[in-house]
Scaffold this active site. Structure first.
Site, PDB file in Angstrom:
ATOM      1  N   THR A  59      -8.869  -5.803   4.064  1.00 33.65           N
ATOM      2  CA  THR A  59      -8.789  -4.868   2.946  1.00 33.65           C
ATOM      3  C   THR A  59      -9.824  -5.356   1.934  1.00 33.65           C
ATOM      4  O   THR A  59      -9.930  -6.562   1.704  1.00 33.65           O
ATOM      5  CB  THR A  59      -7.384  -4.890   2.302  1.00 33.65           C
ATOM      6  OG1 THR A  59      -6.423  -4.613   3.318  1.00 33.65           O
ATOM      7  CG2 THR A  59      -7.260  -3.863   1.193  1.00 33.65           C
ATOM      8  N   GLU A  99     -10.440   3.823   4.033  1.00 35.43           N
ATOM      9  CA  GLU A  99      -9.604   4.672   3.184  1.00 35.43           C
ATOM     10  C   GLU A  99      -9.986   4.421   1.734  1.00 35.43           C
ATOM     11  O   GLU A  99     -10.006   3.282   1.266  1.00 35.43           O
ATOM     12  CB  GLU A  99      -8.112   4.396   3.410  1.00 35.43           C
ATOM     13  CG  GLU A  99      -7.636   4.907   4.777  1.00 35.43           C
ATOM     14  CD  GLU A  99      -6.123   4.842   4.967  1.00 35.43           C
ATOM     15  OE1 GLU A  99      -5.456   4.122   4.193  1.00 35.43           O
ATOM     16  OE2 GLU A  99      -5.628   5.516   5.891  1.00 35.43           O
ATOM     17  N   GLU A 159      -9.874  12.366   8.092  1.00 38.08           N
ATOM     18  CA  GLU A 159      -9.804  13.711   7.529  1.00 38.08           C
ATOM     19  C   GLU A 159     -11.126  14.462   7.692  1.00 38.08           C
ATOM     20  O   GLU A 159     -11.146  15.625   8.084  1.00 38.08           O
ATOM     21  CB  GLU A 159      -9.458  13.638   6.036  1.00 38.08           C
ATOM     22  CG  GLU A 159      -8.046  13.169   5.786  1.00 38.08           C
ATOM     23  CD  GLU A 159      -7.917  12.499   4.425  1.00 38.08           C
ATOM     24  OE1 GLU A 159      -7.704  13.210   3.450  1.00 38.08           O
ATOM     25  OE2 GLU A 159      -8.042  11.260   4.350  1.00 38.08           O
ATOM     26  N   LYS A 165      -4.194  -2.388  10.133  1.00 36.85           N
ATOM     27  CA  LYS A 165      -4.591  -2.483   8.731  1.00 36.85           C
ATOM     28  C   LYS A 165      -4.823  -3.924   8.284  1.00 36.85           C
ATOM     29  O   LYS A 165      -5.574  -4.158   7.347  1.00 36.85           O
ATOM     30  CB  LYS A 165      -3.472  -1.903   7.846  1.00 36.85           C
ATOM     31  CG  LYS A 165      -3.070  -0.475   8.184  1.00 36.85           C
ATOM     32  CD  LYS A 165      -3.950   0.502   7.465  1.00 36.85           C
ATOM     33  CE  LYS A 165      -3.346   1.904   7.483  1.00 36.85           C
ATOM     34  NZ  LYS A 165      -4.152   2.837   6.697  1.00 36.85           N
ATOM     35  N   HIS A 174      -4.240  13.749   1.134  1.00 36.61           N
ATOM     36  CA  HIS A 174      -4.407  12.913   2.335  1.00 36.61           C
ATOM     37  C   HIS A 174      -3.182  13.071   3.236  1.00 36.61           C
ATOM     38  O   HIS A 174      -3.313  13.279   4.445  1.00 36.61           O
ATOM     39  CB  HIS A 174      -4.591  11.449   1.922  1.00 36.61           C
ATOM     40  CG  HIS A 174      -4.603  10.486   3.065  1.00 36.61           C
ATOM     41  ND1 HIS A 174      -5.678  10.366   3.932  1.00 36.61           N
ATOM     42  CD2 HIS A 174      -3.675   9.592   3.491  1.00 36.61           C
ATOM     43  CE1 HIS A 174      -5.408   9.425   4.831  1.00 36.61           C
ATOM     44  NE2 HIS A 174      -4.191   8.941   4.593  1.00 36.61           N
ATOM     45  N   GLN A 217      -3.571   1.979  15.213  1.00 38.11           N
ATOM     46  CA  GLN A 217      -2.495   2.540  14.380  1.00 38.11           C
ATOM     47  C   GLN A 217      -1.662   3.563  15.159  1.00 38.11           C
ATOM     48  O   GLN A 217      -0.430   3.543  15.105  1.00 38.11           O
ATOM     49  CB  GLN A 217      -3.123   3.202  13.142  1.00 38.11           C
ATOM     50  CG  GLN A 217      -2.139   3.643  12.074  1.00 38.11           C
ATOM     51  CD  GLN A 217      -2.846   4.234  10.842  1.00 38.11           C
ATOM     52  OE1 GLN A 217      -4.078   4.257  10.765  1.00 38.11           O
ATOM     53  NE2 GLN A 217      -2.077   4.704   9.887  1.00 38.11           N
ATOM     54  N   ASP A 243       0.848  -1.190   0.000  1.00 43.10           N
ATOM     55  CA  ASP A 243       0.000   0.000   0.000  1.00 43.10           C
ATOM     56  C   ASP A 243       0.883   1.239   0.000  1.00 43.10           C
ATOM     57  O   ASP A 243       1.761   1.386   0.848  1.00 43.10           O
ATOM     58  CB  ASP A 243      -0.925   0.003   1.220  1.00 43.10           C
ATOM     59  CG  ASP A 243      -2.077   0.976   1.045  1.00 43.10           C
ATOM     60  OD1 ASP A 243      -2.400   1.326  -0.106  1.00 43.10           O
ATOM     61  OD2 ASP A 243      -2.664   1.393   2.067  1.00 43.10           O
ATOM     62  N   ARG A 270      -7.747   3.491  13.634  1.00 37.86           N
ATOM     63  CA  ARG A 270      -6.850   4.625  13.917  1.00 37.86           C
ATOM     64  C   ARG A 270      -6.258   4.566  15.317  1.00 37.86           C
ATOM     65  O   ARG A 270      -5.128   5.031  15.535  1.00 37.86           O
ATOM     66  CB  ARG A 270      -7.612   5.948  13.751  1.00 37.86           C
ATOM     67  CG  ARG A 270      -8.192   6.169  12.374  1.00 37.86           C
ATOM     68  CD  ARG A 270      -7.144   6.187  11.307  1.00 37.86           C
ATOM     69  NE  ARG A 270      -7.733   6.402   9.982  1.00 37.86           N
ATOM     70  CZ  ARG A 270      -7.075   6.191   8.853  1.00 37.86           C
ATOM     71  NH1 ARG A 270      -5.815   5.764   8.877  1.00 37.86           N
ATOM     72  NH2 ARG A 270      -7.661   6.392   7.705  1.00 37.86           N
ATOM     73  N   ASP A 322      -9.008   0.419   2.240  1.00 34.15           N
ATOM     74  CA  ASP A 322      -8.007   0.025   3.241  1.00 34.15           C
ATOM     75  C   ASP A 322      -8.577   0.346   4.631  1.00 34.15           C
ATOM     76  O   ASP A 322      -8.316   1.404   5.204  1.00 34.15           O
ATOM     77  CB  ASP A 322      -6.708   0.803   2.967  1.00 34.15           C
ATOM     78  CG  ASP A 322      -5.642   0.523   4.007  1.00 34.15           C
ATOM     79  OD1 ASP A 322      -5.701  -0.526   4.668  1.00 34.15           O
ATOM     80  OD2 ASP A 322      -4.737   1.368   4.158  1.00 34.15           O
ATOM     81  N   GLU A 374      -9.255   4.221  -1.899  1.00 35.62           N
ATOM     82  CA  GLU A 374      -8.044   4.018  -2.692  1.00 35.62           C
ATOM     83  C   GLU A 374      -8.387   3.318  -4.001  1.00 35.62           C
ATOM     84  O   GLU A 374      -9.467   2.754  -4.152  1.00 35.62           O
ATOM     85  CB  GLU A 374      -7.035   3.136  -1.935  1.00 35.62           C
ATOM     86  CG  GLU A 374      -6.632   3.683  -0.579  1.00 35.62           C
ATOM     87  CD  GLU A 374      -5.401   2.999   0.005  1.00 35.62           C
ATOM     88  OE1 GLU A 374      -4.633   2.393  -0.779  1.00 35.62           O
ATOM     89  OE2 GLU A 374      -5.223   3.089   1.234  1.00 35.62           O
TER      90      GLU A 374
HETATM   91 CA    CA Z   1      -3.895   3.130   2.988  1.00 36.48          CA
END
Ligand code: CA
Length: 460
Positions: A293, A235, A409, A289, A168, A276, A161, A273, A269, A237
């Site tokens: 996915t 996420e 975000e 993560k 971002h 993470q 990834d 948080r 993804d 993507e």
């Molecule tokens: Ca990602």
């Protein structure tokens, strides 16, 4: 606009498509005998022809599932390439290309390379065109898309990834370092990490992960928490599917990078948080993560994307790509103009029959790195990629408000609640929330094509 104009901002999106990339399969006047493919809002007109793997759903209790086979999405149908190979006449040079697909081995076809991909696309386009002699045969090889159970397109050997979405990176960087959001390496080196291939799926139910998270006790030497993530996020993507691999020790130069890329799909993804934030230093994301996915089942080929290619040039004031990440083709046509959007439907919205609400929209053209640059960089140290490897672009956010490709975000790290129709609010995902990613391409002179969607629902 000239492709190498030093003052052209990267987001200026109106390049002229490379005439070498455009052929009869992109003809906007070409229509299909599959009538639903001719509807203006269809994701799968005859100009698209994405490949995937499917089987007809087993009917009733005790129904025997068919083997997987490859299919082409066309309008509201899937063209069954197992039946099509057996029951329809094809040009002599096309029949061998259909053989791996009839066996459901999409990877074997992906490994054949661009001449084979282009030849099959041309043959499918001819066969599905209005008044084709093959129409009466192929009509018997269509499966309604709603009756098709989809599978991953192929076995994914390895998954990387990237972090190519600069808006971002800026937005997330600002949350941590308001005065210095981008680290000094960002504009020079494509940032990425090795992800987990085994937990990639098509979506469906996604279980909320448990993990270690920071507690207030940590500051005084106490233990962190362990439990279900409280800050679960998505996420937005794109996933780049590797077609042709490269030998270990043999970097792929920019001029050849796209010859190794088969096509593009959507990728979510999923990210915890809070897990993470506690685990990512110093080696990057791990369990935050690797629990899930999700990818969309249809791979849109680079051939289908030809009318939507755009220049990838940077303002003179910005760092220019190092020579190994630069090529005339990339400057002229390296970027891809893909509109992206995220939708959310909570359990309460579903119950009240409130349709999914759009949370954000963005465009892949705003990424700092192109697909070719990501592949060239990945192999620049001699690392070998293999057929079926998947490269995530990183979260593709836009520069404006409402263009963040993650809740991190949109909620500014959980500081602002997002209001939803029906009166609910969200900072991060709750159980029962369904996240839908969609994408499409449109430009004057070409028929709009879509990517379908990837849909996942959080369960506790
Ligand atoms: Ca990602």
């Amino acid at each position: 606009m000239t492709a190498n104009s030093p003052t052209t901002p990267m987001t200026a999106a109106n390049g002229v498509p490379n005439p070498d990339l455009i052929d009869a399969t992109h003809d906007p006047h070409r229509r299909s005998w599959v009538e639903s493919a001719n509807m203006a809002d269809s994701d799968f007109p005859i100009q698209n022809l994405p490949l995937g793997r499917f089987r007809r759903r087993a009917r009733g209790a005790g129904g025997v599932a068919e083997p997987w086979r490859a299919g082409v999405a066309i309008g509201n149908y899937v063209l069954d390439l197992r039946l099509a190979a057996a029951q329809c006449p094809w040009p002599e040079d096309v029949q061998p290309l259909l053989e791996p697909l009839a066996e459901g081995d999409l990877a074997a076809f992906m490994a054949l390379g661009r001449p084979a991909w282009k030849r099959l696309r041309a043959a499918l386009s001819e066969a599905l065109t209005l008044d084709s002699d093959q129409g009466p045969f192929l009509e018997l090889c269509l499966c309604p898309i709603g009756d098709a159970e989809m599978s991953l397109p192929c076995r994914i050997g390895d998954y990387t990834d990237f972090y190519a979405g600069i808006h971002h990176a800026l937005a997330v960087g600002k949350l941590m370092r308001p005065d210095n959001p981008l680290l000094p390496n960002y504009k020079w080196v494509p940032i990425g990490y090795h992800g987990r291939a085994s937990s990639i799926g098509l979506g469906g139910q996604v279980r909320r992960p448990q993990g270690q998270t920071r507690s207030s006790a940590v500051e005084s030497g106490g233990p962190p928490h362990f439990g279900p993530s409280q800050r679960l996020d998505y996420e937005l993507e794109l996933g780049l599917w590797v077609g042709v691999g490269n030998e270990l020790g043999t970097p792929v130069p920019m001029a050849k990078a796209e010859d190794h890329l088969f096509g593009i799909g959507l990728l979510n993804d999923w990210s915890a948080r809070d897990i993470q934030g506690w685990e990512y230093q110093p080696l990057g994301p791990f369990l935050a993560k690797s629990f899930a996915t999700s990818v969309s089942p249809w791979i849109v080929s680079f051939e289908a994307l030809a009318p939507f290619r755009r220049p990838a040039v940077r303002a003179a004031t910005e760092p220019q790509p190092l020579p190994y990440l630069d090529s005339p083709f990339n400057r002229a046509h390296g970027a891809v103009d893909i509109h992206l959007a995220v939708f959310l439907q909570t359990a309460a919205m579903r119950k009240a029959r409130i349709p999914p609400v759009q949370l954000s929209h963005s465009n892949a053209i705003d990424a700092w790195w192109t697909p070719a640059q990501l592949l060239a960089h990945h192999t620049s140290n001699g690392c070998n990629l293999a057929t079926g490897d998947l490269l995530g672009t990183g979260t593709l956010s836009g520069p404006g408000p409402g263009q963040g490709g993650s809740l991190l975000e949109l909620s500014a790290g959980g500081k602002f609640a997002i209001e939803l129709p029906g009166g609910e609010t969200r900072t991060f995902l709750q159980d029962g929330d369904t996240v839908i990613l969609r994408a499409f391409c449109e430009t004057p002179g070409a028929v709009r094509i879509g990517f379908g969607e990837v849909v996942g629902t959080v369960v506790g």
